[in-house]
Design a protein around this motif. Structure first.
Motif, mmCIF file in Angstrom:
data_model
loop_
_atom_site.group_PDB
_atom_site.id
_atom_site.type_symbol
_atom_site.label_atom_id
_atom_site.label_comp_id
_atom_site.label_asym_id
_atom_site.label_seq_id
_atom_site.Cartn_x
_atom_site.Cartn_y
_atom_site.Cartn_z
ATOM 1 N N SER A 130 -2.815 9.320 -16.126
ATOM 2 C CA SER A 130 -2.848 8.072 -16.901
ATOM 3 C C SER A 130 -2.293 6.914 -16.085
ATOM 4 O O SER A 130 -2.810 5.800 -16.150
ATOM 5 C CB SER A 130 -2.091 8.227 -18.220
ATOM 6 O OG SER A 130 -0.710 8.427 -17.986
ATOM 7 N N ASN A 131 -1.263 7.167 -15.311
ATOM 8 C CA ASN A 131 -0.701 6.121 -14.469
ATOM 9 C C ASN A 131 -1.668 5.731 -13.346
ATOM 10 O O ASN A 131 -1.807 4.554 -13.015
ATOM 11 C CB ASN A 131 0.635 6.585 -13.884
ATOM 12 C CG ASN A 131 1.386 5.453 -13.233
ATOM 13 O OD1 ASN A 131 1.419 4.346 -13.751
ATOM 14 N ND2 ASN A 131 1.975 5.728 -12.084
ATOM 15 N N SER A 132 -2.344 6.721 -12.787
ATOM 16 C CA SER A 132 -3.241 6.430 -11.659
ATOM 17 C C SER A 132 -4.507 5.706 -12.085
ATOM 18 O O SER A 132 -5.057 4.928 -11.319
ATOM 19 C CB SER A 132 -3.592 7.714 -10.904
ATOM 20 O OG SER A 132 -4.407 8.536 -11.696
ATOM 21 N N VAL A 133 -4.985 5.922 -13.295
ATOM 22 C CA VAL A 133 -6.219 5.268 -13.723
ATOM 23 C C VAL A 133 -5.965 3.935 -14.423
ATOM 24 O O VAL A 133 -6.907 3.193 -14.676
ATOM 25 C CB VAL A 133 -7.089 6.186 -14.627
ATOM 26 C CG1 VAL A 133 -7.502 7.436 -13.893
ATOM 27 C CG2 VAL A 133 -6.408 6.497 -15.930
ATOM 28 N N GLN A 134 -4.715 3.630 -14.719
ATOM 29 C CA GLN A 134 -4.415 2.372 -15.401
ATOM 30 C C GLN A 134 -4.931 1.178 -14.599
ATOM 31 O O GLN A 134 -5.625 0.318 -15.131
ATOM 32 C CB GLN A 134 -2.926 2.218 -15.632
ATOM 33 C CG GLN A 134 -2.583 0.882 -16.249
ATOM 34 C CD GLN A 134 -1.158 0.462 -16.016
ATOM 35 O OE1 GLN A 134 -0.399 1.168 -15.376
ATOM 36 N NE2 GLN A 134 -0.803 -0.693 -16.529
ATOM 37 N N ASN A 135 -4.603 1.139 -13.321
ATOM 38 C CA ASN A 135 -5.060 0.015 -12.501
ATOM 39 C C ASN A 135 -6.577 -0.008 -12.366
ATOM 40 O O ASN A 135 -7.172 -1.078 -12.259
ATOM 41 C CB ASN A 135 -4.405 0.057 -11.124
ATOM 42 C CG ASN A 135 -2.924 -0.250 -11.204
ATOM 43 O OD1 ASN A 135 -2.463 -0.871 -12.153
ATOM 44 N ND2 ASN A 135 -2.173 0.204 -10.223
ATOM 45 N N ALA A 136 -7.176 1.158 -12.367
ATOM 46 C CA ALA A 136 -8.634 1.209 -12.279
ATOM 47 C C ALA A 136 -9.279 0.598 -13.520
ATOM 48 O O ALA A 136 -10.371 0.052 -13.453
ATOM 49 C CB ALA A 136 -9.104 2.649 -12.105
#
Length: 174
Positions: free
Chosen positions: A47-53
């Motif tokens: 969830s943290n890694s895809v937030q910026n995406a």
């Protein structure tokens, strides 16, 4: 940048949603019913890694709310479509799997689903059954639980066993 400032977030969020749906389908949704520490950490990191995406450079409150709203809307639409169209349902959702039928174990299904002898026996004991021959039907449900229906026609009952993922070699145990 798009004319509508949140259109970029909508497209990004939709792309991440569909990527995660495909990834969960490939890597196994059955595991989601029993999350262990490593699974929770993985979900938090994803969830943290895809937030910026999803939100790109827009880290505003509105950007986050638009991304969340898009995810809720897509999820709602997918649920409606899977109920309406069987082909989409079959593509996106798992099916229940028979593990024991009329006292006979399905070794291929047990091996494919990585369900150990001990796990199966535990589910049976929760139902008050000791022998495989006492089982009318045992299934791994789509939510990851193991349901057991006894052979005893007078005291027919069903229990659900919440599956814990176990990676033991099944062929040595059966």
């Amino acid at each position: 940048m798009f004319v509508f400032p949140y259109l970029d977030i909508i497209f990004r969020s939709a792309a991440v949603y569909f990527f995660m749906t495909i990834a969960l389908r490939i890597f196994g949704k059955k595991e989601l019913s029993q999350l262990n520490t490593a699974d929770i950490i993985l979900i938090l990191l994803i969830s943290n890694s895809v937030q910026n995406a999803m939100v790109g450079p827009d880290t505003s409150l509105w950007g986050g709310l638009v991304a969340a709203l898009v995810l809720f809307i897509i999820n709602f639409i997918i649920k409606k479509l899977t109920h309406k169209y069987k082909i989409l349902n079959d593509l996106l959702l798992d099916k229940p799997e028979i593990l024991i039928h009329d006292g006979k174990l399905d070794f291929d299904a047990l091996s494919k689903l990585d369900i150990s002898h001990d796990e199966l026996k535990e589910a049976m004991r929760e139902h008050g059954l000791e022998h495989f021959t006492d089982v009318k039907l045992c299934m791994l449900e789509i939510d990851g639980t193991i349901s057991v229906i006894s052979e005893d026609k007078k005291n027919l009952k069903q229990t659900n066993y919440k599956r814990k993922h176990n990676r033991k070699n099944l062929q040595k145990q059966f």
